[in-house]
Design a protein around this motif. Structure first.
Motif: not given
Length: 154
Positions: A65-67, A75-85
């Motif tokens: 349920i987490s946003p 947005h996996f391809s973007e998310g893997v480059r963002l440390r916290e995400i």
């Protein structure tokens, strides 16, 4: 629901850490002190694993349920480059799953060991390894990489 599950997950973290530390202490004390593995030690082992499994269920529910994780998945391809995400979307849950597997296997092996010495040794070693994995994967308040408060309010 998210505003209830997130603080609950934060609170149960402390129960996990406390029960693990006590079980590890008792494990090393019994192993190195050649003590008898008694009913208290067996109940402590079972309770520790139960608390950890409860935390895992809460964590999986939170993940669903987490946003943050929802954004990561979509947005996996973007998310893997963002440390916290990436941490919350992939690293945290993977490492915690590994830790829970280690602790569960250790508990199961300790339960099946024959001698008290082996029960304590198995519990001490497997639980310590699991604790180290957990400690490395908690978003501590002091972490420069990903941090969260010590305790979230309801």
């Amino acid at each position: 629901m998210y505003n209830l599950i997130l603080p609950l997950h934060s609170l149960v973290r402390w129960l996990v850490l406390l029960s693990l530390l006590i079980a590890i202490y008792r494990g090393y004390q019994g192993w190195l002190g050649k003590k008898a593995y008694n009913k208290f030690d067996d109940n402590l082992r079972q309770t520790t694993v139960s608390i950890i499994h409860l935390q895992f269920i809460i964590g999986v529910w939170l993940y669903a349920i987490s946003p943050i994780t929802n954004w990561f998945i979509h947005h996996f391809s973007e998310g893997v480059r963002l440390r916290e995400i990436r941490f919350f979307g992939m690293e945290h849950i993977t490492m915690m799953f590994i830790a829970i597997a280690l602790i569960t296997v250790g508990s199961s092996k300790a339960k099946r060991d024959i001698t008290d010495h082996d029960k304590f040794r198995t519990q001490a070693i497997w639980f310590t390894i699991g604790l180290l994995v957990i400690l490395s994967s908690i978003p501590w308040a002091f972490s420069p990489l990903v941090h969260r408060p010590w305790l979230r309010g309801f």
